[in-house]
Write an enzyme that holds these catalytic residues in place. Structure first.
Site, PDB file in Angstrom:
ATOM      1  N   PHE A  57       0.823  -1.207   0.000  1.00  0.00           N
ATOM      2  CA  PHE A  57       0.000   0.000   0.000  1.00  0.00           C
ATOM      3  C   PHE A  57       0.859   1.260   0.000  1.00  0.00           C
ATOM      4  O   PHE A  57       0.467   2.293  -0.564  1.00  0.00           O
ATOM      5  CB  PHE A  57      -0.912  -0.024   1.234  1.00  0.00           C
ATOM      6  CG  PHE A  57      -1.953   1.051   1.273  1.00  0.00           C
ATOM      7  CD1 PHE A  57      -3.053   0.988   0.434  1.00  0.00           C
ATOM      8  CD2 PHE A  57      -1.855   2.113   2.156  1.00  0.00           C
ATOM      9  CE1 PHE A  57      -4.026   1.977   0.459  1.00  0.00           C
ATOM     10  CE2 PHE A  57      -2.814   3.107   2.190  1.00  0.00           C
ATOM     11  CZ  PHE A  57      -3.905   3.041   1.341  1.00  0.00           C
ATOM     12  N   ALA A  80       4.218  -8.034  -2.711  1.00  0.00           N
ATOM     13  CA  ALA A  80       3.471  -9.286  -2.860  1.00  0.00           C
ATOM     14  C   ALA A  80       2.176  -9.166  -2.070  1.00  0.00           C
ATOM     15  O   ALA A  80       2.195  -9.091  -0.842  1.00  0.00           O
ATOM     16  CB  ALA A  80       4.298 -10.464  -2.352  1.00  0.00           C
ATOM     17  N   VAL A  81       1.067  -9.095  -2.810  1.00  0.00           N
ATOM     18  CA  VAL A  81      -0.245  -9.040  -2.176  1.00  0.00           C
ATOM     19  C   VAL A  81      -0.866 -10.432  -2.303  1.00  0.00           C
ATOM     20  O   VAL A  81      -1.074 -10.931  -3.420  1.00  0.00           O
ATOM     21  CB  VAL A  81      -1.147  -7.978  -2.837  1.00  0.00           C
ATOM     22  CG1 VAL A  81      -2.456  -7.856  -2.061  1.00  0.00           C
ATOM     23  CG2 VAL A  81      -0.435  -6.631  -2.897  1.00  0.00           C
ATOM     24  N   ILE A  82      -1.134 -11.041  -1.159  1.00  0.00           N
ATOM     25  CA  ILE A  82      -1.660 -12.412  -1.146  1.00  0.00           C
ATOM     26  C   ILE A  82      -3.049 -12.385  -0.506  1.00  0.00           C
ATOM     27  O   ILE A  82      -3.241 -11.786   0.551  1.00  0.00           O
ATOM     28  CB  ILE A  82      -0.689 -13.338  -0.394  1.00  0.00           C
ATOM     29  CG1 ILE A  82       0.673 -13.349  -1.117  1.00  0.00           C
ATOM     30  CG2 ILE A  82      -1.256 -14.756  -0.299  1.00  0.00           C
ATOM     31  CD1 ILE A  82       1.761 -14.136  -0.440  1.00  0.00           C
ATOM     32  N   HIS A  88      -9.338  -6.909   2.129  1.00  0.00           N
ATOM     33  CA  HIS A  88      -8.326  -5.885   1.908  1.00  0.00           C
ATOM     34  C   HIS A  88      -7.512  -6.140   0.647  1.00  0.00           C
ATOM     35  O   HIS A  88      -6.936  -5.235   0.077  1.00  0.00           O
ATOM     36  CB  HIS A  88      -7.359  -5.814   3.102  1.00  0.00           C
ATOM     37  CG  HIS A  88      -7.914  -5.102   4.276  1.00  0.00           C
ATOM     38  ND1 HIS A  88      -8.889  -5.652   5.072  1.00  0.00           N
ATOM     39  CD2 HIS A  88      -7.648  -3.885   4.793  1.00  0.00           C
ATOM     40  CE1 HIS A  88      -9.190  -4.797   6.026  1.00  0.00           C
ATOM     41  NE2 HIS A  88      -8.463  -3.719   5.874  1.00  0.00           N
ATOM     42  N   ARG A 127       6.280 -17.073  -8.928  1.00  0.00           N
ATOM     43  CA  ARG A 127       6.593 -15.878  -9.722  1.00  0.00           C
ATOM     44  C   ARG A 127       7.749 -15.071  -9.147  1.00  0.00           C
ATOM     45  O   ARG A 127       8.060 -13.979  -9.619  1.00  0.00           O
ATOM     46  CB  ARG A 127       5.330 -15.003  -9.811  1.00  0.00           C
ATOM     47  CG  ARG A 127       4.254 -15.645 -10.663  1.00  0.00           C
ATOM     48  CD  ARG A 127       2.870 -15.115 -10.404  1.00  0.00           C
ATOM     49  NE  ARG A 127       1.888 -15.756 -11.296  1.00  0.00           N
ATOM     50  CZ  ARG A 127       1.410 -17.004 -11.128  1.00  0.00           C
ATOM     51  NH1 ARG A 127       1.811 -17.741 -10.089  1.00  0.00           N
ATOM     52  NH2 ARG A 127       0.556 -17.523 -11.992  1.00  0.00           N
TER      53      ARG A 127
HETATM   54  N1  RBF Z   1       0.732  -5.600   2.324  1.00  0.00           N
HETATM   55  C1  RBF Z   1       1.255  -6.330   1.317  1.00  0.00           C
HETATM   56  O1  RBF Z   1       2.243  -5.920   0.711  1.00  0.00           O
HETATM   57  N2  RBF Z   1       0.701  -7.541   0.958  1.00  0.00           N
HETATM   58  C2  RBF Z   1      -0.410  -8.053   1.566  1.00  0.00           C
HETATM   59  O2  RBF Z   1      -0.863  -9.156   1.201  1.00  0.00           O
HETATM   60  C3  RBF Z   1      -0.990  -7.291   2.617  1.00  0.00           C
HETATM   61  N3  RBF Z   1      -2.110  -7.742   3.228  1.00  0.00           N
HETATM   62  C4  RBF Z   1      -2.692  -6.964   4.180  1.00  0.00           C
HETATM   63  C5  RBF Z   1      -3.901  -7.376   4.761  1.00  0.00           C
HETATM   64  C6  RBF Z   1      -4.520  -6.562   5.716  1.00  0.00           C
HETATM   65  C7  RBF Z   1      -5.802  -7.022   6.325  1.00  0.00           C
HETATM   66  C8  RBF Z   1      -3.916  -5.321   6.087  1.00  0.00           C
HETATM   67  C9  RBF Z   1      -4.579  -4.416   7.097  1.00  0.00           C
HETATM   68  C10 RBF Z   1      -2.730  -4.931   5.521  1.00  0.00           C
HETATM   69  C11 RBF Z   1      -2.093  -5.722   4.568  1.00  0.00           C
HETATM   70  N4  RBF Z   1      -0.894  -5.311   3.974  1.00  0.00           N
HETATM   71  C12 RBF Z   1      -0.367  -6.051   2.967  1.00  0.00           C
HETATM   72  C13 RBF Z   1      -0.152  -4.133   4.473  1.00  0.00           C
HETATM   73  C14 RBF Z   1      -0.488  -2.840   3.729  1.00  0.00           C
HETATM   74  O3  RBF Z   1       0.176  -2.840   2.472  1.00  0.00           O
HETATM   75  C15 RBF Z   1       0.008  -1.629   4.562  1.00  0.00           C
HETATM   76  O4  RBF Z   1       1.397  -1.739   4.772  1.00  0.00           O
HETATM   77  C16 RBF Z   1      -0.686  -1.497   5.903  1.00  0.00           C
HETATM   78  O5  RBF Z   1      -2.080  -1.545   5.752  1.00  0.00           O
HETATM   79  C17 RBF Z   1      -0.281  -0.182   6.619  1.00  0.00           C
HETATM   80  O6  RBF Z   1      -0.654   0.920   5.859  1.00  0.00           O
END
Ligand code: RBF
Length: 154
Positions: A57, A80-82, A88, A127
């Site tokens: 984010f 990496a967003v999983i 979220h 990946r």
């Molecule tokens: N950040 C990632 O880079 N990958 C994720 O899969 C990821 N999953 C998250 C799930 C939840 C429920 C939350 C609250 C945050 C997640 N974040 C993830 C962190 C997000 O990118 C960010 O750093 C935080 O929300 C703080 O602003």
């Protein structure tokens, strides 16, 4: 007819790699791939800056700061967003993509997209140096190609 690129010579280019710490077991591998990709294309280690953000984010904001600084010819954005269990996932993945596109378009500095969006950790690892290659390395190649294209077209 004139045809330009894609070029792959990174010599002399200054590159900022922005990488998210969230899911570090994946993003470290993306970073390794990006570093190798830059090195193999002639980018000097001294010309590479690695900037860690807490999560994906935050990657677009850091990419924009780097692009606006005037210190870099290109930015490589890694994360990496999983999916996991919450809604979220969609928000973070979509905002990261949109924010990175905006950072590149608003500044004119190429911002290469290396943020994985996957259903599970296995898909992400495939990946990040697995059977589907390393998207960090591919993003590094894209950053170099776009930095050179900008030189030629601007
Ligand atoms: N950040 C990632 O880079 N990958 C994720 O899969 C990821 N999953 C998250 C799930 C939840 C429920 C939350 C609250 C945050 C997640 N974040 C993830 C962190 C997000 O990118 C960010 O750093 C935080 O929300 C703080 O602003």
């Amino acid at each position: 007819m004139n045809e330009i690129g894609p070029e792959s010579d990174g010599e002399g280019l200054r590159v900022c790699v922005v990488v998210a710490q969230w899911n570090e077991f994946v993003t470290r591998k993306l970073l390794d791939g990006a570093r190798a990709g830059l090195r193999e294309r002639g980018v000097r280690a001294d010309d590479v800056t690695v900037a860690w953000t807490p999560g994906s984010f935050e990657v677009p904001a850091a990419a924009r700061w780097a692009a606006e600084s005037g210190r870099f010819d290109a930015v490589v954005a890694l994360g990496a967003v999983i999916r996991g269990e919450t809604g979220h996932y969609e928000h973070i993945a979509a905002q990261a993509a949109a924010g990175l596109m905006r950072a590149g378009q608003d500044t004119g500095v190429p911002v290469a997209f290396g943020v994985l969006t996957c259903e599970n950790a296995g898909q992400a690892l495939e990946r990040a140096g697995g059977v589907h290659g390393n998207k960090g390395e591919e993003a590094a190649a894209a950053a170099i190609a776009m930095a050179r294209l900008r030189e030629r077209l601007a």
